[in-house]
Design a protein around this motif. Sequence first.
Motif, short mmCIF file in Angstrom:
data_model
loop_
_atom_site.label_atom_id
_atom_site.label_comp_id
_atom_site.label_asym_id
_atom_site.label_seq_id
_atom_site.Cartn_x
_atom_site.Cartn_y
_atom_site.Cartn_z
N ASP A 109 0.86 -1.18 0.00
CA ASP A 109 0.00 0.00 0.00
C ASP A 109 0.90 1.23 0.00
O ASP A 109 2.04 1.18 0.47
CB ASP A 109 -0.90 0.04 1.23
CG ASP A 109 -1.86 -1.14 1.31
OD1 ASP A 109 -1.93 -1.91 0.33
OD2 ASP A 109 -2.52 -1.29 2.35
N VAL A 111 0.99 5.65 0.65
CA VAL A 111 0.37 6.89 1.10
C VAL A 111 1.23 8.04 0.63
O VAL A 111 2.47 8.01 0.80
CB VAL A 111 0.26 6.95 2.64
CG1 VAL A 111 -0.41 8.25 3.08
CG2 VAL A 111 -0.48 5.76 3.19
N TYR A 127 -4.40 7.68 0.12
CA TYR A 127 -4.05 6.27 0.31
C TYR A 127 -4.41 5.44 -0.92
O TYR A 127 -5.47 5.63 -1.51
CB TYR A 127 -4.83 5.73 1.53
CG TYR A 127 -4.24 4.49 2.17
CD1 TYR A 127 -3.44 4.58 3.30
CD2 TYR A 127 -4.50 3.22 1.63
CE1 TYR A 127 -2.92 3.44 3.90
CE2 TYR A 127 -3.98 2.08 2.23
CZ TYR A 127 -3.19 2.20 3.37
OH TYR A 127 -2.67 1.07 3.95
N ARG A 128 -3.51 4.54 -1.28
CA ARG A 128 -3.77 3.59 -2.38
C ARG A 128 -3.39 2.19 -1.89
O ARG A 128 -2.25 1.97 -1.44
CB ARG A 128 -2.94 3.97 -3.61
CG ARG A 128 -2.70 2.85 -4.62
CD ARG A 128 -3.90 2.51 -5.47
NE ARG A 128 -3.67 1.32 -6.29
CZ ARG A 128 -3.11 1.32 -7.50
NH1 ARG A 128 -2.70 2.46 -8.04
NH2 ARG A 128 -2.95 0.20 -8.18
N GLU A 129 -4.31 1.24 -1.98
CA GLU A 129 -4.06 -0.13 -1.56
C GLU A 129 -3.61 -0.98 -2.74
O GLU A 129 -3.94 -0.73 -3.89
CB GLU A 129 -5.31 -0.74 -0.95
CG GLU A 129 -5.77 -0.08 0.35
CD GLU A 129 -6.99 -0.77 0.92
OE1 GLU A 129 -7.83 -1.28 0.12
OE2 GLU A 129 -7.12 -0.80 2.16
N HIS A 130 -2.83 -2.00 -2.43
CA HIS A 130 -2.52 -3.11 -3.35
C HIS A 130 -1.95 -2.61 -4.69
O HIS A 130 -2.63 -2.62 -5.72
CB HIS A 130 -3.77 -3.96 -3.61
CG HIS A 130 -4.46 -4.43 -2.37
ND1 HIS A 130 -3.81 -5.08 -1.35
CD2 HIS A 130 -5.75 -4.33 -1.99
CE1 HIS A 130 -4.67 -5.37 -0.41
NE2 HIS A 130 -5.86 -4.92 -0.75
N ASN A 159 3.44 -2.53 4.18
CA ASN A 159 2.85 -3.85 4.05
C ASN A 159 2.07 -4.11 5.34
O ASN A 159 2.66 -4.47 6.36
CB ASN A 159 3.92 -4.92 3.85
CG ASN A 159 3.33 -6.30 3.62
OD1 ASN A 159 2.17 -6.56 3.96
ND2 ASN A 159 4.12 -7.18 3.04
N PRO A 160 0.76 -3.92 5.32
CA PRO A 160 -0.02 -4.08 6.55
C PRO A 160 -0.07 -5.51 7.05
O PRO A 160 -0.46 -5.75 8.19
CB PRO A 160 -1.42 -3.58 6.14
CG PRO A 160 -1.47 -3.73 4.67
CD PRO A 160 -0.08 -3.53 4.17
N ARG A 161 0.34 -6.45 6.22
CA ARG A 161 0.33 -7.84 6.65
C ARG A 161 1.56 -8.20 7.46
O ARG A 161 1.55 -9.20 8.19
CB ARG A 161 0.23 -8.76 5.41
CG ARG A 161 -1.08 -8.57 4.64
CD ARG A 161 -1.03 -9.13 3.24
NE ARG A 161 -0.10 -8.39 2.38
CZ ARG A 161 -0.39 -7.22 1.83
NH1 ARG A 161 -1.55 -6.63 2.06
NH2 ARG A 161 0.49 -6.61 1.05
N GLU A 165 6.57 -0.46 7.59
CA GLU A 165 6.33 0.76 6.82
C GLU A 165 7.65 1.50 6.62
O GLU A 165 8.48 1.58 7.53
CB GLU A 165 5.34 1.66 7.54
CG GLU A 165 5.06 2.99 6.85
CD GLU A 165 3.98 3.79 7.57
OE1 GLU A 165 4.00 5.03 7.43
OE2 GLU A 165 3.13 3.19 8.27
#
Length: 232
Positions: A109, A111, A127-130, A159-161, A165
């Motif tokens: 992701d 920002v 914000y932009r995901e994936h 990577n929120p998983r 960051e």
Amino acid sequence: MGFLKSFFTNVFDEEQQSVADRMVSSFDALSEEELESHLGVSRYGEFELTDAVRPSYSLDIVPRAGFRHDVYRDEESRSDVPVLMAATTKRRLMDTFMDLLEPLGPVVDVVIETSHGHSGGGHTDLYREHIDMPILQSILWDYEDLLTNDGCTGVAVLNPRTPQEVQLDEHKLLIVYGSDLRKFESVLIDHHVDCDEQLRFITEAEHVHSTTDRYIQEFEELKMRLGMDGGV
């Protein structure tokens, strides 16, 4: 260098707000000649600043390369998150940032942060995901000048998983958050950014940011390239 006094915004950490008036006056008291002379200095020893930011006139902190460990307190989860804070010279900045992104994985992701049009330390996050890492890196390279030299633009990739960051902030500091930072430490050392736990950064004293109308327009272009909504 094209620095214009009207483009500068004094930015202070939250704990410094109570002395903001005194700190602003240290620049306001300068003559135009003194101001231009100070803003024209970009090199301190082997360390070269980008055009984005300049230290205090009194040089309370002299910019230099290095990194230190810190801790971010997440009040929501009541946990402490390990942090690396780093500064590197202008010619190494983007290469170091791009290599710091690699441990985050193939899909991330992103920002982008802007303080264009804000005063008093405000900013807008988009914000932009994936997004695939190679695509993101290609886009960021296309906007190297903006990301390097605009004092009102920052970018964070996460990577929120993991969770981890990496930030290239408005001051052009490199900041890494996460539970295991050893790979990121290795990247910094490979780029000649060594550990110094006594290191102080330009954000820890008075400093000024610079932007231009051209960078405001380029930020809008970057936002569209990343498929982000929202105006500045």
